[in-house]
Design an enzyme around this catalytic site. Structure first.
Site, PDB file in Angstrom:
ATOM      1  N   ASP A  30      -6.013 -14.344 -17.455  1.00 60.38           N
ATOM      2  CA  ASP A  30      -5.596 -14.626 -16.086  1.00 60.38           C
ATOM      3  C   ASP A  30      -5.259 -13.314 -15.388  1.00 60.38           C
ATOM      4  O   ASP A  30      -4.606 -12.438 -15.963  1.00 60.38           O
ATOM      5  CB  ASP A  30      -4.390 -15.567 -16.078  1.00 60.38           C
ATOM      6  CG  ASP A  30      -4.169 -16.201 -14.712  1.00 60.38           C
ATOM      7  OD1 ASP A  30      -4.366 -17.424 -14.583  1.00 60.38           O
ATOM      8  OD2 ASP A  30      -3.802 -15.459 -13.770  1.00 60.38           O
ATOM      9  N   ASN A  85      -3.745 -27.982 -14.133  1.00 59.53           N
ATOM     10  CA  ASN A  85      -3.263 -28.382 -12.817  1.00 59.53           C
ATOM     11  C   ASN A  85      -4.374 -29.182 -12.135  1.00 59.53           C
ATOM     12  O   ASN A  85      -5.489 -28.673 -11.982  1.00 59.53           O
ATOM     13  CB  ASN A  85      -2.905 -27.149 -11.984  1.00 59.53           C
ATOM     14  CG  ASN A  85      -1.745 -26.364 -12.576  1.00 59.53           C
ATOM     15  OD1 ASN A  85      -0.800 -26.944 -13.106  1.00 59.53           O
ATOM     16  ND2 ASN A  85      -1.826 -25.035 -12.508  1.00 59.53           N
ATOM     17  N   GLN A  92      -3.075 -26.546  -8.360  1.00 58.47           N
ATOM     18  CA  GLN A  92      -4.436 -26.055  -8.586  1.00 58.47           C
ATOM     19  C   GLN A  92      -4.891 -25.232  -7.385  1.00 58.47           C
ATOM     20  O   GLN A  92      -4.774 -25.674  -6.235  1.00 58.47           O
ATOM     21  CB  GLN A  92      -5.410 -27.213  -8.824  1.00 58.47           C
ATOM     22  CG  GLN A  92      -6.802 -26.722  -9.210  1.00 58.47           C
ATOM     23  CD  GLN A  92      -7.765 -27.858  -9.580  1.00 58.47           C
ATOM     24  OE1 GLN A  92      -7.430 -29.042  -9.477  1.00 58.47           O
ATOM     25  NE2 GLN A  92      -8.953 -27.482 -10.011  1.00 58.47           N
ATOM     26  N   SER A  93      -5.397 -24.040  -7.658  1.00 60.14           N
ATOM     27  CA  SER A  93      -5.873 -23.156  -6.581  1.00 60.14           C
ATOM     28  C   SER A  93      -7.351 -22.831  -6.715  1.00 60.14           C
ATOM     29  O   SER A  93      -7.982 -22.456  -5.725  1.00 60.14           O
ATOM     30  CB  SER A  93      -5.047 -21.869  -6.542  1.00 60.14           C
ATOM     31  OG  SER A  93      -5.155 -21.170  -7.768  1.00 60.14           O
ATOM     32  N   VAL A  94      -7.901 -22.964  -7.913  1.00 58.18           N
ATOM     33  CA  VAL A  94      -9.332 -22.720  -8.122  1.00 58.18           C
ATOM     34  C   VAL A  94      -9.951 -24.049  -8.553  1.00 58.18           C
ATOM     35  O   VAL A  94      -9.580 -24.607  -9.599  1.00 58.18           O
ATOM     36  CB  VAL A  94      -9.588 -21.632  -9.186  1.00 58.18           C
ATOM     37  CG1 VAL A  94     -11.086 -21.453  -9.412  1.00 58.18           C
ATOM     38  CG2 VAL A  94      -8.942 -20.306  -8.769  1.00 58.18           C
ATOM     39  N   HIS A  98     -10.057 -25.804 -15.425  1.00 61.26           N
ATOM     40  CA  HIS A  98      -9.711 -24.769 -16.408  1.00 61.26           C
ATOM     41  C   HIS A  98      -8.414 -25.151 -17.094  1.00 61.26           C
ATOM     42  O   HIS A  98      -7.535 -25.783 -16.493  1.00 61.26           O
ATOM     43  CB  HIS A  98      -9.578 -23.395 -15.751  1.00 61.26           C
ATOM     44  CG  HIS A  98      -8.702 -23.392 -14.540  1.00 61.26           C
ATOM     45  ND1 HIS A  98      -9.134 -23.862 -13.315  1.00 61.26           N
ATOM     46  CD2 HIS A  98      -7.407 -23.017 -14.362  1.00 61.26           C
ATOM     47  CE1 HIS A  98      -8.138 -23.751 -12.435  1.00 61.26           C
ATOM     48  NE2 HIS A  98      -7.087 -23.253 -13.046  1.00 61.26           N
ATOM     49  N   HIS A 100      -5.067 -23.580 -18.736  1.00 62.28           N
ATOM     50  CA  HIS A 100      -4.222 -22.396 -18.913  1.00 62.28           C
ATOM     51  C   HIS A 100      -3.691 -22.432 -20.347  1.00 62.28           C
ATOM     52  O   HIS A 100      -3.143 -23.461 -20.779  1.00 62.28           O
ATOM     53  CB  HIS A 100      -3.015 -22.435 -17.974  1.00 62.28           C
ATOM     54  CG  HIS A 100      -3.336 -22.344 -16.519  1.00 62.28           C
ATOM     55  ND1 HIS A 100      -3.184 -21.186 -15.796  1.00 62.28           N
ATOM     56  CD2 HIS A 100      -3.771 -23.281 -15.642  1.00 62.28           C
ATOM     57  CE1 HIS A 100      -3.510 -21.409 -14.528  1.00 62.28           C
ATOM     58  NE2 HIS A 100      -3.875 -22.676 -14.404  1.00 62.28           N
TER      59      HIS A 100
HETATM   60  P1  AMP Z   1      -4.805 -22.897 -10.872  1.00 59.73           P
HETATM   61  O1  AMP Z   1      -3.732 -22.520  -9.872  1.00 59.73           O
HETATM   62  O2  AMP Z   1      -4.372 -23.867 -11.922  1.00 59.73           O
HETATM   63  O3  AMP Z   1      -6.071 -23.327 -10.155  1.00 59.73           O
HETATM   64  O4  AMP Z   1      -5.126 -21.575 -11.679  1.00 59.73           O
HETATM   65  C1  AMP Z   1      -5.974 -20.581 -11.185  1.00 59.73           C
HETATM   66  C2  AMP Z   1      -5.649 -19.332 -11.941  1.00 59.73           C
HETATM   67  O5  AMP Z   1      -6.713 -18.421 -11.735  1.00 59.73           O
HETATM   68  C3  AMP Z   1      -4.370 -18.628 -11.482  1.00 59.73           C
HETATM   69  O6  AMP Z   1      -3.441 -18.533 -12.577  1.00 59.73           O
HETATM   70  C4  AMP Z   1      -4.845 -17.255 -11.017  1.00 59.73           C
HETATM   71  O7  AMP Z   1      -3.965 -16.224 -11.344  1.00 59.73           O
HETATM   72  C5  AMP Z   1      -6.173 -17.129 -11.750  1.00 59.73           C
HETATM   73  N1  AMP Z   1      -7.151 -16.262 -11.119  1.00 59.73           N
HETATM   74  C6  AMP Z   1      -7.466 -16.193  -9.800  1.00 59.73           C
HETATM   75  N2  AMP Z   1      -8.420 -15.284  -9.605  1.00 59.73           N
HETATM   76  C7  AMP Z   1      -8.733 -14.769 -10.825  1.00 59.73           C
HETATM   77  C8  AMP Z   1      -9.647 -13.772 -11.279  1.00 59.73           C
HETATM   78  N3  AMP Z   1     -10.462 -13.119 -10.443  1.00 59.73           N
HETATM   79  N4  AMP Z   1      -9.690 -13.495 -12.602  1.00 59.73           N
HETATM   80  C9  AMP Z   1      -8.875 -14.147 -13.460  1.00 59.73           C
HETATM   81  N5  AMP Z   1      -7.988 -15.087 -13.092  1.00 59.73           N
HETATM   82  C10 AMP Z   1      -7.919 -15.393 -11.792  1.00 59.73           C
END
Ligand code: AMP
Length: 112
Positions: A30, A85, A92-94, A98, A100
């Site tokens: 991460d 998430n 969840q942001s991405v 995935h 964690h």
């Molecule tokens: P989530 O908020 O559950 O969607 O988790 C997304 C995760 O992706 C977060 O913990 C971010 O820190 C991580 N993240 C975002 N951009 C990158 C990146 N370029 N490389 C690795 N991790 C990332």
């Protein structure tokens, strides 16, 4: 469809630190770790979120769990936490599913 951020990392279009790779998934560190070990286990298949998975994804989802265990074990951790998430309201942001994998510090329950 535009590629997800994680598809672009998987395709080496943007950098990532890979700790595991196989035909079904990858694991990367991460970029903003919340613990000494904070790895993301990501399927190559860009399922947006857990609630979008279907019965046909059952074996893939199980594989991700086993890879999560392997990543933790390889890093020397017997105790670890695995988090998914699901949806923006859950953090969840991405929007490419995935897991964690977090370890290396005391982990309180329930999480924030
Ligand atoms: P989530 O908020 O559950 O969607 O988790 C997304 C995760 O992706 C977060 O913990 C971010 O820190 C991580 N993240 C975002 N951009 C990158 C990146 N370029 N490389 C690795 N991790 C990332």
């Amino acid at each position: 469809m535009a590629k997800t951020l994680f598809e672009r990392i998987i395709d080496r279009e943007i950098p990532g630190t890979f700790v595991h790779e196989d035909e079904q998934c990858v694991a990367i560190k991460d970029i903003n770790p919340g613990a000494p070990l904070h790895v993301l286990v990501i399927p190559r298949k860009p399922i947006a979120k857990l609630s979008d998975a279907s019965p046909g994804d059952q074996a893939l989802l199980g594989h991700l769990m086993l890879v999560a265990n392997k990543v933790a074990a390889d890093a020397g951790f017997a105790d670890y936490r695995v988090v998914v998430n699901n949806g923006a309201g859950a953090g969840q942001s991405v929007f490419h599913i995935h897991l964690h994998v977090v370890a290396g510090r005391p982990l309180k329950w329930p999480p924030g």
